[in-house]
Structures are given as structure tokens and as C-alpha cells.
Design a protein around this motif. Structure first.
Motif, PDB file in Angstrom:
ATOM      1  N   UNK B  15       4.438 -25.886 -16.699  1.00  0.00           N
ATOM      2  CA  UNK B  15       2.820 -26.221 -16.408  1.00  0.00           C
ATOM      3  C   UNK B  15       3.109 -27.073 -14.912  1.00  0.00           C
ATOM      4  N   UNK B  16       2.004 -27.290 -14.334  1.00  0.00           N
ATOM      5  CA  UNK B  16       2.188 -28.179 -13.129  1.00  0.00           C
ATOM      6  C   UNK B  16       1.591 -29.467 -13.620  1.00  0.00           C
ATOM      7  N   UNK B  17       1.668 -30.581 -12.971  1.00  0.00           N
ATOM      8  CA  UNK B  17       1.369 -32.002 -13.363  1.00  0.00           C
ATOM      9  C   UNK B  17      -0.206 -31.959 -13.491  1.00  0.00           C
ATOM     10  N   UNK B  18      -1.030 -31.526 -12.872  1.00  0.00           N
ATOM     11  CA  UNK B  18      -2.469 -31.611 -13.243  1.00  0.00           C
ATOM     12  C   UNK B  18      -2.807 -30.993 -14.401  1.00  0.00           C
ATOM     13  N   UNK B  20      -0.970 -30.589 -17.233  1.00  0.00           N
ATOM     14  CA  UNK B  20      -0.551 -31.426 -18.253  1.00  0.00           C
ATOM     15  C   UNK B  20      -1.378 -32.787 -18.322  1.00  0.00           C
ATOM     16  N   UNK B  21      -1.600 -33.285 -17.173  1.00  0.00           N
ATOM     17  CA  UNK B  21      -2.718 -34.512 -17.383  1.00  0.00           C
ATOM     18  C   UNK B  21      -3.903 -34.251 -17.928  1.00  0.00           C
ATOM     19  N   UNK B 266      -6.968 -27.123  -8.781  1.00  0.00           N
ATOM     20  CA  UNK B 266      -7.944 -28.227  -9.125  1.00  0.00           C
ATOM     21  C   UNK B 266      -9.254 -27.483  -9.898  1.00  0.00           C
TER      22      UNK B 266
END
Lengths: 629, 291
Positions: B15-18, B20-21, B266
Motif C-alpha cells: 500500500x501507499x502511505x495515504x 494505510x492512513x 487522493x
């Protein structure tokens, strides 16, 4: 990476960050960590001051507070002073207010922000080798929702009626109906501001915990596998999950209590409630137990939020100063994971007195006893780590070592409270106060002090004074025990925990404590030798004097610390990059670390605690040191 | 300094950070709404038998809103697909439809709220009752033609006549009251006037015989308390989502041309949030409207 770094430096050559962006609205995790740290320390001192005023009322009920009385009057403002603080004598209402705010400030504004906000922010990204947190701007927002939450709490002292007074637990129905003023003060009153402040703090911790988990999962450098993570990072990781999942139910409870107070609902108000002899005009049908469940669903995991980062700090310091690998690193990690997991299912042991039913109590009694197992594993592993080590007792290590027996005392005195039958007797006595203060005050706060002494060279590039550190430690250690040890005795003697006069008007507290009776002849022999009158026994209420003086002396014992922190920033000896000879990645950065942390992206080759490896050329092998040949 | 994995997936976590966040954020949201659903269960189970109000909600409005939200979820996914396919006008169109649908949802919700705010209920005093009242009369407030009379309220019957629910603290005579209007109005404070409104008698109620009264706002009873709290919090989430969509549709859309990969991320992350808000509604609808 080095190219990137140069480019980065060039970028900033054109527009150097201004004061506001560099120190106030910074997105650098290190600046934010220090912001959290300073704010939390100020709140720690403030929360402690409230308690010192309360201890005057306990030890000397009905007497005006000397010297500081006028200061409190000044702070409270004329309106409140005339109502609550006439002649500098503390009233019961003001005592309740200070008590509620002492708890709230210490837990939510001082210890958690220091343990999680400051250390988590500053140290964790360094330990995983990240250039910053995963979401730097969110990190900034987190700090800038934390301090307004604190500000709202502080403002609440100055509204008519004063700050919240329903305890830090804010139990309904009391909290739902307390403090309603006229006109605008219907909204701006102590209890409502408490709720608004809490909503801000919960939001801030939500941002912080999401950020920290993503940082640890996503930004670990090459080679840093899960079982090469320092235990401190593991502790922060589990803490972040507790905050992430346990806080929202309290937020929902806070929203409902706000609705009760502002929209006139009855979430926590049962039918047939009489206030001042009148049936309360509310819809009723609510459940006071619901608040307690939602509150303790947060507040029990919160205990582990307070404790886990502290254990993490202590583990780092013990490994570094014994120059030995941490004993049972993997069992520590698994114990902490299990602890975090099961901390979600013990909350109702705070509610044995509510009559929620024996079956429910039995369940929570069982889980509570089970949770002591991982705690004991953690403590045992840390103690065995000391075994056979050639220990370097610097200030950090002194605090870390003291943490072990103090936290142990706090933990062991909790076991009787796990049992329903014993808890019914002990619950609302000083025993419980003694128990959790041993966990949090000489436990967690000692670990936090240890962390400051340990990482200060990294924060500031300067060494703290060892002499002042020891001058801080020894009196603090003695005073902490003077305050909290008598609480167990008082509690077992039946002293109630909420008497603002310290029990002066209750017969119970005038009885002699049986525990001391065999010692009385010895005391009397001493008294006679000095020509004083013999005594018949020691009453529970007499211990108040010892505890209160302990508290005030503890305040004095913090003076060397304050001088040390401020003084070392200017006069401290310059620290190298790795003054203690540690292995973890935060010591592989320049001191203090620049924006972006590492000069070049580190690669990890080994576990976190490779101290005194046989055959190595020095007694520590940093994680990023490549293997030979 | 650059933060790694803001755009691309980290190979070992996938996953990318966003992403997971947002999943972590949604986990915490589950706990937030979970607390409120727990409150609903507590209140409903704790209510005396037969007193939990039923049939007060406009099921068709709620059902329509469910369909609208479902559609908006489809269109937010299409928005993301358009970004991935490099179709700027498609992105603009699909996002506009998403926003339109969510505005429609909020409009219908507002209509429902407004409907509730115009119904009135009074709890009649009863000194013998432990809670201070024993009979509940609901209806539609009429303007009193006799301006001098400030001591009485005029209440007309409407769809919210106490058909399914009447007197909370007396479950034993509940059915009796339901079947027998004469008993229902047998309270010293209630007079049946000669006038009629939609075929039912207009009631004249003495104010001094009222224990408490209000329109159908949160303080009226526990059902409205939890309904307004939960649907209000849900609506706040929708407004939050709308603000973010509006940003992407206007100022934020620049990124479509400068960094499309991150822009798609996004949109994906916001879409995940949006699906979650929909999901909450699919729990709220049966719990509040049907059960």
C-alpha cells in the motif's frame, strides 16, 4: 539520496524558513516532538501544583493556604475567589474542581502527550530511519489541536462556577447536570468546556496515532524488519493502536454528554431523577452505566498508553547502560502485543461497585487476572536484563532502574483490586489512589525523566549535568514513596479518597492503625529519650502530614531538574553523535539531527541490541554497521 | 527531503502511505460510531417494554436517501476511474454528479429534520407517577384564536397521533390507551373542543398540567436523542466529504495535470472515506427507520 539532500539544501538557500515556520508551524517531527515535550512539561507542573494545593487542604483543613493562597486567588479571578476561595481557605467545591482537573491534566495533557506526543514524535521516526513522519502536515495539525484543547481546559478555571468538578471520570448523571449557568454561561461552564477540550484532545491523538502507525509500517528503512525494531518503537506502535481504537468511544460518549448538557437529551439520565427535591424535567430512560462503560473502554487501555512508552524508554536505557542485549526481546514484544490486545477487555473492573451483575464481574475479574501475566513477563525480562551486567549508573539509568520496583509495586498492588470481593472494600479508598499513582508517578514519570536524560544530548547537542541529575533523582525517589506508600495503609484503614478535609470530620480516620500498634512502644522509647510525651498510636489522619510534606518537598526536588534542562541548553558540554554508545538508529544521525534526519539513507544489518558482541572491536555494534568481510 | 511511498506502493506492505492512513482512520471511525450504536442498544434495551417508539420515521425518505447514497458511491468510483484513464472532463462530470447526489441527500435529510421540528408533544402531569407524568399527547400545534388565553395550547391531530405509543411508564394499560381515545384524553388537563382538524377533534391542553413538552427535537425522548445525534454526526461526515470533493473539483484539480498518480491516490482515499460514510448510513437506515 545524497543528491536529493543537496538539492534540498539548495531549495532552502532561496527561502530560508522564517521563525514561525521553523519553530511554531513546523512540519519537522523533531520540532513538533519538542513542542509537545515543552507544553506537556508545563502542564505536568501545573497539574502537580493543583495537587499541592489540595494536599494543603488535606493536611491542614480549614486553614488558609500560606504564601501561595494569594497566588491562587489571583489566578482564579475575583469572581471565583470571592465565592470559592474566601480568606484563602479551600472549599469543598474548589477541592473537587482541582481534583478533577489534576486528573484530567495529568493524564490527557501531561503524561500522554509527553510519552506519546513528544517521544513518539521525536524518537520513533529516527529509530525507523525515516526522514520524517509519514504525514508531516497532519503531524503539525495534531500539535495545533492539542494545545487549544489544553487552553480550553485552562480557560475553564475562570468561568463562573470554575472548572469541571465531577472527577476526571466525569461520571453522569452528576456531570450531565452540573455547572449550568445563566445565559451564555449555560454553554461556557466548567463541565461543557471540559467536554469540548476533550474532543480536541481526542482528535489530536487520532491524528498522531494514524501518523505514527503509518510511519512505522511504511517508512522503515531497508533491512529494518519487524524483529529488528527497537522495543521502544514496538511500544509506541502498540500504544498508537490503543489510542486509535480506544479513544473514539470516549469521543462518542463526550458527544452524548454534550447533547445531554446542551440539547437536553437523557443519554445518561435515568427516569425519575430528583434534583433539589424536584423531578428533573428530562425525558429520562438513559443509562448512567453507559457512560461508565464508554469511559472505561478508553480509560483502561489509556493505562497502557501511559505505561507502554515508559516501558519502551526503560528498555532502551537498560540495554544501553548494562551494555548487554535486552533479555528476552521477542517475549517482550509478544507480551506487549498481548497486553495491548487484552487491555480492551478488562475495562469493567473499574465498575465492580456499580452492581452491573456478578456474571459480568466474573468475566472482567478473569481477564484482569490474565492481563497481569504479560505485565509480569515485561517486568521480569527487564529485571533479568540487569543480571550480571556492569551497569553504568548515569542519571537516566538511575531513573530507569527505579522505575522497575516502583512500577512493580504499582502493578502488584493492583492484583487485589482485580478481585471483585476485595475491590468492593478497597475501591473508593486511598488504596486505589496509591495503586495507580505508583504505576504512573514513580513509574511512568520516572521513565519519562529517564528519557529526557537519555535523549537530551540528541535533542540539543549538549550534555546534561550528572550531578544535578543525581540531585534530582534521590530526593524525588524518597519523596515519591513518602507520598504514595502511606496511601496503601490509609486505604486499608478505610480512608475514603474524596474527603477534602483529609478525614478531619470523620471518626474512622481518627482510629489508630493496627499495623503500627506493635511499633508504638519503640516509638515511645525514642520519645521518652528526648523527653517528649508518649503516644498511644498513629491515626490514619496523621499520615496526611507525612504525605503532604512529601509532595511539597517533591516540588523542591524538581528545581535541579529545571536548572539542568535550561542550563545545559546553554552551558552544557557539547555532545557527540553517540555519547552513550547506543546501537539504535537515532544515534546514527548528526547531533542535533537536521531537517530530513539522516545524511544518507541508512541500511540496517542487525538487531537492535547488539552490545558486547564477542569478537566485535567495540562493546556496541550499531544497527547500520555493515557486517565485516 | 522526500517522504517515500506517497505515490507508489511499498513493495512489502502493498500500500501507499495515504491508503494505510485512511484505513486506520476508518478503523477509528468504526469505534466512534460503534460507541453510538452501543448507546442505541443500551437505550432501547433499557426502555420499559412497549415504550420504544416505532413508526415515527418517514421510511420512503430514508429509502430514497439510501438509493442516492448508493449511486453516489458508484460515481465516486467512476471519478477515480476517470482520473486513472486520464479523462479530465469525465472526472469533472462524475465528481459533479457525486456532489449533486450528496447535496440531494442532505436536502432530503433537512426536509425530514424540518418535519420533525414541526411536531409537538406534551407529557401530562401525574403526581401519582414516580416519574412525574403518565400520559403523552402528540400532534400539531395550532395557533390559539383567543389571543387572551395564554394558559392553553391547541393541539390538532396529525400523522403522529399516538398510534403506536402513548404512555411510557404504564405498559399495562398501553394497549387500552391505544384502542380507546376516550381514555387517552381522560386527563384533567385535556379538553376535547368542538372543532375538528382532519377529522379528529382539536384538543385544548392546560399548560399548568403539562410536565414537559417540546417539538420532536433530541430532548423529546431517547429515540430522537440517538436518532438526531447519529444522523447528525453522519451528516457532518457528509459535509466534510463534500468540502473535500469541492476542493478537488476546483482548486485541487490542478494536480490532475501536474501529478496525476498522486491525484488518483487522493481521489481513491477520499472515495474510501465516502464508501465508509455510505456504509454507516446502511446501518443507520434499518436501525432507525425499520426496526
Amino acid at each position: 539520496m545524497s543528491n536529493n539532500h543537496d538539492k534540498h539544501a539548495d531549495d532552502h538557500g532561496h527561502h530560508e524558513l522564517g521563525f514561525w515556520q521553523k519553530y511554531i508551524f513546523s512540519t519537522d517531527h523533531k520540532v513538533i516532538g519538542i513542542q509537545y515535550g515543552i507544553t506537556a512539561l508545563v502542564f505536568l507542573f501545573f497539574g502537580f501544583s493543583l495537587m499541592m494545593a489540595m494536599r494543603w487542604s488535606i493536611a491542614h483543613p480549614g486553614e488558609p493556604i500560606p504564601v501561595f493562597g494569594f497566588l491562587i486567588k489571583l489566578l482564579l479571578g475575583s469572581d471565583n475567589a470571592s465565592a470559592q476561595f474566601a480568606n484563602n481557605i479551600m472549599t469543598g467545591t474548589l477541592y473537587n474542581s482541582f481534583g478533577a482537573m489534576h486528573g484530567t491534566i495529568m493524564v490527557f495533557l501531561a503524561v500522554v502527550p509527553l510519552a506519546f506526543g513528544a517521544y513518539g514524535n521525536y524518537v520513533t521516526p529516527l529509530q525507523v530511519g525515516a526522514p520524517d513522519m509519514a504525514f508531516p502536515r497532519l503531524n503539525m495539525v495534531s500539535y495545533h489541536t492539542y494545545w487549544p484543547g489544553g487552553l480550553i481546559m485552562l480557560i475553564s478555571f475562570f468561568v463562573p462556577g470554575g472548572a469541571a468538578k465531577s472527577g476526571w471520570t466525569s461520571y453522569s448523571p452528576l456531570a450531565s447536570i452540573a455547572d449550568h449557568g445563566q445565559g451564555i454561561w449555560h454553554i461556557f461552564n466548567g463541565q461543557t468546556l471540559w467536554l469540548l477540550g476533550m474532543v480536541m484532545l481526542i482528535t489530536s491523538s487520532l491524528f498522531g496515532s494514524v501518523n505514527l502507525i503509518v510511519t512505522i509500517v511504511q517508512l522503515r528503512v531497508k533491512g529494518l524488519t519487524w524483529f529488528r525494531l527497537p522495543f521502544f518503537t514496538w511500544a509506541q506502535f502498540i500504544t498508537a493502536f490503543l489510542l486509535l481504537l480506544a479513544f473514539p468511544p470516549l469521543e462518542s460518549a463526550g458527544i452524548m454528554q454534550l447533547m445531554d448538557r446542551l440539547a437536553g437529551t437523557s443519554f445518561f439520565l435515568p427516569s425519575g431523577l430528583y434534583v433539589g427535591g424536584q423531578a428533573l424535567e428530562v425525558s429520562g430512560g438513559g443509562s448512567p452505566l453507559l457512560w461508565q462503560h464508554l469511559f472505561w473502554f478508553l480509560a483502561h487501555p489509556e493505562v497502557y498508553v501511559l505505561i507502554l512508552p515508559a516501558v519502551g524508554i526503560v528498555a532502551e536505557i537498560i540495554a544501553c547502560n548494562t551494555r548487554k542485549p535486552l533479555w528476552g526481546y521477542k517475549s517482550l514484544v509478544f507480551a506487549a502485543l498481548f497486553l495491548g490486545f487484552i487491555s480492551f477487555s478488562v475495562w469493567a473492573h473499574h465498575m465492580y461497585l456499580t452492581g452491573m451483575g456478578t456474571k459480568v464481574s466474573t468475566f472482567f475479574q478473569l481477564t484482569t487476572v490474565i492481563i497481569s501475566i504479560p505485565s509480569v513477563i515485561i517486568l521480569t525480562a527487564l529485571m533479568i536484563s540487569l543480571w550480571g551486567g556492569s551497569i553504568r549508573f548515569n542519571s537516566a539509568m538511575l531513573f530507569a532502574t527505579a522505575f522497575l520496583p516502583m512500577f512493580g509495586l504499582g502493578g502488584l498492588t493492583g492484583i487485589p483490586l482485580a478481585f471483585n470481593a476485595l475491590d468492593l472494600y478497597l475501591h473508593d479508598t486511598y488504596y486505589v489512589i496509591g495503586h495507580f499513582h505508583y504505576v504512573v508517578a514513580p513509574g511512568t514519570i520516572f521513565a519519562l525523566f529517564a528519557g529526557i536524560y537519555h535523549w537530551y544530548p540528541k535533542f540539543s547537542g549538549r550534555m546534561m549535568s550528572e550531578f544535578l541529575g543525581k540531585l534530582h533523582f534521590w530526593p524525588s525517589f524518597v519523596c515519591m514513596n513518602l507520598i504514595f506508600l502511606p496511601m496503601f495503609i490509609q486505604g486499608m484503614a478505610g480512608m475514603h479518597r474524596r474527603w477534602y478535609d483529609g478525614g478531619a470530620s470523620y471518626e474512622l480516620s481518627q482510629a489508630f492503625i493496627p499495623l503500627f500498634q506493635p511499633l508504638i512502644p519503640v516509638f515511645n522509647a525514642f520519645l521518652e529519650a528526648f523527653g517528649k510525651n508518649p503516644i498511644e498510636g498513629i491515626r490514619a489522619i496523621d499520615l496526611n502530614l507525612v504525605m503532604s510534606w512529601g509532595a511539597w518537598l517533591l516540588a523542591l526536588a524538581q528545581v535541579p531538574f529545571i536548572i539542568n534542562v535550561l542550563g545545559a541548553w546553554i552551558f552544557g558540554r557539547k555532545a557527540g553523535d553517540n555519547p552513550w554508545g547506543c546501537t539504535t538508529l537515532e544515534w546514527a544521525t548528526p547531533t542535533p539531527p537536521p531537517h530530513g534526519n539522516f545524511l544518507k539513507e541508512p541500511v540496517v544489518y542487525r538487531g537492535p541490541y547488539e552490545y558486547s558482541v564477542p569478537g566485535a572491536d567495540k562493546d556496541f555494534t550499531p544497527q547500520d554497521e555493515p557486517p565485516k568481510s | 527531503m522526500e517522504i517515500p511511498y506517497t505515490v507508489k506502493n511499498r513493495p512489502d506492505t502493498g500500500v501507499y502511505n495515504g491508503k494505510l492512513g485512511i484505513w486506520l482512520f476508518l478503523a477509528s471511525e468504526v469505534m466512534l460510531f460503534g460507541g453510538l450504536f452501543a448507546a442505541y442498544v443500551f437505550l432501547r434495551l433499557g426502555a420499559p417494554e412497549g415504550t420504544w417508539p416505532n413508526g415515527l420515521m418517514n421510511i420512503w425518505a430514508g429509502f430514497g436517501n439510501s438509493i442516492i447514497l448508493l449511486l453516489s458511491s458508484v460515481f465516486v468510483t467512476k471519478t477515480w476511474a476517470s482520473v486513472k484513464l486520464n479523462d479530465f472532463s469525465g472526472f469533472k462530470r462524475n465528481l459533479a454528479i457525486t456532489m449533486l447526489l450528496s447535496t440531494l441527500f442532505l436536502g432530503i435529510k433537512g426536509y425530514e429534520y424540518n418535519e420533525k421540528f414541526h411536531h409537538f408533544g406534551a407529557f401530562m402531569k401525574d403526581p401519582a407517577s414516580p416519574v412525574g407524568w403518565s400520559l403523552q399527547v402528540t400532534g400539531h400545534l395550532l395557533e390559539n384564536p383567543d389571543k387572551e388565553d395564554t394558559q392553553h395550547l391547541l393541539l390538532a391531530a396529525d400523522a403522529y397521533q399516538p398510534s403506536d405509543w402513548a404512555s411510557a411508564p404504564k405498559p399495562d394499560n398501553y394497549h387500552e390507551i391505544k384502542e380507546n381515545p376516550a381514555l387517552r384524553f381522560a386527563h384533567p388537563g385535556i379538553e376535547i373542543t368542538g372543532e375538528e382538524h382532519h377529522g379528529e377533534p382539536v384538543l385544548k391542553i392546560a399548560k399548568d398540567q403539562i410536565f414537559r413538552s417540546s417539538t420532536f427535537v433530541p430532548k423529546y425522548n431517547s429515540f430522537f436523542a440517538i436518532y438526531f445525534t447519529m444522523s447528525g454526526l453522519h451528516a457532518l461526515h457528509m459535509i466534510g466529504g463534500l468540502v473535500i470533493f469541492f476542493y478537488f473539483w476546483t482548486f485541487g484539480s490542478k494536480m490532475f495535470h501536474t501529478n496525476r498518480a498522486q491525484f488518483a491516490n487522493r481521489i481513491e482515499v477520499t472515495g474510501l472515506f465516502w464508501h465508509f460514510v455510505d456504509l454507516i448510513w446502511f446501518f443507520l437506515f434499518p436501525v432507525m427507520y425499520l426496526m
